[in-house]
Scaffold this active site. Structure first.
Site, mmCIF file in Angstrom:
data_model
loop_
_atom_site.group_PDB
_atom_site.id
_atom_site.type_symbol
_atom_site.label_atom_id
_atom_site.label_comp_id
_atom_site.label_asym_id
_atom_site.label_seq_id
_atom_site.Cartn_x
_atom_site.Cartn_y
_atom_site.Cartn_z
ATOM 1 N N TYR A 112 52.043 30.035 -66.717
ATOM 2 C CA TYR A 112 51.662 30.720 -65.479
ATOM 3 C C TYR A 112 50.214 31.199 -65.533
ATOM 4 O O TYR A 112 49.422 30.954 -64.613
ATOM 5 C CB TYR A 112 52.609 31.902 -65.244
ATOM 6 C CG TYR A 112 52.290 32.720 -64.013
ATOM 7 C CD1 TYR A 112 52.697 32.308 -62.755
ATOM 8 C CD2 TYR A 112 51.577 33.913 -64.113
ATOM 9 C CE1 TYR A 112 52.423 33.054 -61.628
ATOM 10 C CE2 TYR A 112 51.290 34.675 -62.987
ATOM 11 C CZ TYR A 112 51.715 34.237 -61.750
ATOM 12 O OH TYR A 112 51.425 34.970 -60.634
ATOM 13 N N SER A 152 45.756 35.791 -59.646
ATOM 14 C CA SER A 152 46.497 36.842 -60.342
ATOM 15 C C SER A 152 45.574 37.542 -61.323
ATOM 16 O O SER A 152 44.598 36.951 -61.804
ATOM 17 C CB SER A 152 47.685 36.229 -61.103
ATOM 18 O OG SER A 152 48.272 37.162 -61.985
#
Length: 678
Positions: A568, A555
């Site tokens: 996350y 990400s």
């Protein structure tokens, strides 16, 4: 409107082809003669409809038929130059075609056109080939069929064989068909129903005779030490061996594999005649064109450990390749096609089963089915007599036939990822599903691995048959579950080439709201899960010895610090560094490890649909329906990122264009300056 004759032919073909005891996949052909209107003259014209080259009887449609004018086809007898030049007649078939479209005529077209019968079937049934390959096949034909079926000595398929069968029918008006030595059967009838009935009668009569008169142990006494292992032990050993065997079968060209442990195979492998019969090879041309002239037998007892089998493989493989090269050298002529590869297509492992290999999964599976056909043929021939296939020289004439070479050259170029096998985690939705879809479209076989087995299987079914994709259950945070999923993958396709660590989830919470359970859940799925998948999949890649790719879907958050996202983002940073670490460690094995850093993917995303979207929208103070637009407006390109964008990057990374790239992170974020790699 379809001609009724064609309708009857398709119905008969599909009926016969639906049962592999009647004929193998894409093997055999059927025909029908009749009349239709010639659009030029408006008058009736005599035609023959016959299954075209490369088609399959079980799935035949009218588009798979070649349509020829009978007057022109039969006139070819007047220009036939003799058996030494019979191959020239195949090109002449094009000048007998009626209309446009349709399939290309096959080598067996003459057989159908020259035989004086309205309907003709040429099939490769196990029971018929058993008689055709028995040393006393001619006498057995007389005994079993009492003149209703006539023996035809082996002759390579072609125009002369058509003339031979036509003459036999003319000389034997009582006959309903023939046994073609070393090859198969041909039957005929005045109607489509009669032709099918005659075909089935020949097949069933031969099978019944073998069952009634055959010896009970056609493969010799069972060797207890070669008997089948218990099912779970057998499949575990098969999964452990599969990558090694695939690597061995891919020395010349990367292959996809198929495994079967059906009873017929296990019985054959335990018999005392295994090595002698395997050495004789298959006989029917359709069989050995797909299985090679003989298999590689791993002649070790069932109790041999995986390590003992692996240790024996290099020498066995080298001996097989040398034997195949010697076979080629013995028979090759100056104008023969170049040797196509010396690796085995069939590998037999006593106690375990059979591994078959091909350029794609369907080819590998069909090769295995053909060898099962060959086993059944050997069983029948040995039950009644002695198995005696056509000679090695004849096999070579067909395997390296100029017409066969021309057929291979007519095949379309393979897709970029043909022969590659992908394992994609979290692939039942969102980014993972898009990745799987793109990889399949580029020719790869794909394993849809997901926590939800039902959804994984549903997506796999959407992508195609089990020759294309399968769905497996995979909890990536559980090593035993990961190992089980990977074992299913290698048993389905023979091995792995591309692993995509995509499984993930997210909870958008501030530091103080994030619980220990929140932290552990996200790290278990993404950081630990990627580690477990990579660790166990990399073992398979190393065992294969043909390189491979591991791709992490990380990400932009792995390098960009945003609010309310600590668990996350931290686990994504962990994944990003795994890419670098594994690239450095696995490079010596030819394994490339790269990552992709997407921006937030809202549309079609399982994570966003599961509550993450609402949480992130709240963080940024926008409506959830506008979150994609919000992400887009803050990028340099002003574009929203969708799952297909990530899938495109995965595809690009695993092509040969990136063959010298490893340890790379590719941003797929439409340009987020704060996430630029430094």
């Amino acid at each position: 409107m379809t001609n009724p004759t064609v309708n009857d032919l398709i119905t008969r073909s599909n009926s016969l082809g639906a049962d592999r005891r009647n004929t193998n996949y894409a093997g055999g052909n059927t025909s029908a003669k009749g009349t239709d209107i010639d659009p030029v003259t408006g008058e009736d014209v005599e035609l023959m409809w016959v299954k075209g080259s490369g088609g399959d009887l079980g799935t035949l449609t009218p588009e798979g038929l070649a349509v020829l004018r009978l007057d022109r086809l039969r006139a070819m007898e007047n220009t036939y130059p003799g058996v030494e030049r019979e191959d020239e007649m195949v090109a002449a078939f094009d000048y007998t075609l009626h209309g446009k479209g349709g399939a290309a005529p096959s080598i067996d077209t003459a057989m159908h056109g020259l035989v004086d019968a309205a309907h003709v079937d040429h099939l490769h049934p196990d029971s018929g080939i058993a008689i055709a390959t028995a040393t006393d096949g001619e006498e057995l034909t007389k005994t079993i069929f009492d003149g209703l079926v006539v023996w035809v000595p082996w002759r390579r398929p072609g125009f002369q064989l058509g003339l031979d069968i036509a003459a036999i029918k003319a000389e034997n008006p009582q006959a309903i068909g023939t046994i073609l030595g070393g090859h198969g059967i041909t039957a005929w009838g005045a109607t489509s129903a009669e032709s099918e009935a005659n075909s089935r009668w020949i097949i069933d009569t031969a099978a019944d005779y073998i069952a009634e008169h055959g010896r009970p142990d056609p493969f010799g006494a069972e060797r207890a030490e070669y008997a089948a292992l218990p099912p779970d032990e057998r499949r575990a050993k098969a999964a452990a061996l599969a990558p090694h065997l695939r690597g061995l079968a891919s020395a010349d060209k990367t292959m996809v594999g198929h495994f079967t442990d059906e009873p017929a195979v296990l019985e054959f492998l335990a018999g005392e005649k295994l090595n002698a019969l395997a050495e004789l090879g298959t006989s029917c041309p359709d069989h050995f064109l797909r299985t090679k002239v003989k298999p590689l037998v791993i002649d070790l007892p069932a109790a041999a450990s995986v390590e003992e089998v692996i240790a024996a493989l290099p020498a066995l493989h080298e001996a097989y390749r040398a034997d195949y090269a010697a076979y080629y050298d013995r028979h090759a002529e100056p104008d023969s096609p170049a040797m196509r590869g010396a690796d085995p297509a069939i590998i037999l492992v006593p106690g375990v089963g059979m591994f078959s290999f091909g350029a794609d999964k369907q080819t590998a599976r069909v090769a295995g089915e053909f060898y099962v056909n060959a086993i059944n043929v050997m069983r029948g021939a040995e039950a009644l007599s002695t198995y005696a296939p056509i000679s090695e020289a004849e096999k070579f004439r067909i395997e390296y036939w100029a017409l066969e070479e021309a057929k291979l050259k007519r095949k379309p170029a393979p897709k970029p990822l043909a022969g590659r096998i992908a394992f994609v985690t979290g692939a039942a939705s969102g980014i993972g599903k898009a990745i799987a879809t793109r990889l399949v479209s580029e020719g790869a076989c794909v394993v849809i691995a997901d926590l939800d087995l039902a959804k994984a299987q549903e997506v796999a079914a959407e992508l195609g048959s089990t020759d294309v994709a399968i769905g497996v259950a995979a909890d990536v945070s559980d090593e035993a579950g990961v190992q089980s999923a990977l074992a299913e993958a290698v048993l389905a396709f023979g091995g792995l080439d591309l692993i995509v660590n995509n499984a993930g989830l997210s909870l958008s919470k501030s530091l103080f709201e994030t619980t220990e359970a929140d932290w552990d859940l996200q790290h278990n799925v993404m950081a630990k899960g990627s580690f477990l998948v990579s660790k166990n999949a990399a073992r398979i890649l190393v065992d294969q010895g043909i390189g491979g790719d591991i791709v992490y879907i990380s990400s932009k958050n792995s390098v960009f610090a945003g609010p309310n996202n600590i668990a996350y983002s931290a686990t994504k940073a962990d994944q990003a560094h795994q890419v670098r670490l594994l690239a450095a460690e696995l490079g010596e094995h030819g394994i490339r490890v790269n990552g992709i850093n997407p921006d937030g993917v809202v549309r079609g995303s399982g994570i966003f649909a599961g509550g993450w979207g609402a949480q992130r929208a709240k963080t940024y103070g926008v409506k959830e329906k506008d979150l994609g637009k919000f992400y887009a407006q803050r990028t340099i390109l002003g574009r929203e990122v969708v799952p297909e964008n990530v899938a495109n990057a995965v595809y690009a990374l695993c092509t040969s264009d990136f063959s010298h790239t490893t340890g790379l992170h590719v941003p797929v974020d439409a340009g987020v300056a704060a996430a630029f790699l430094r």
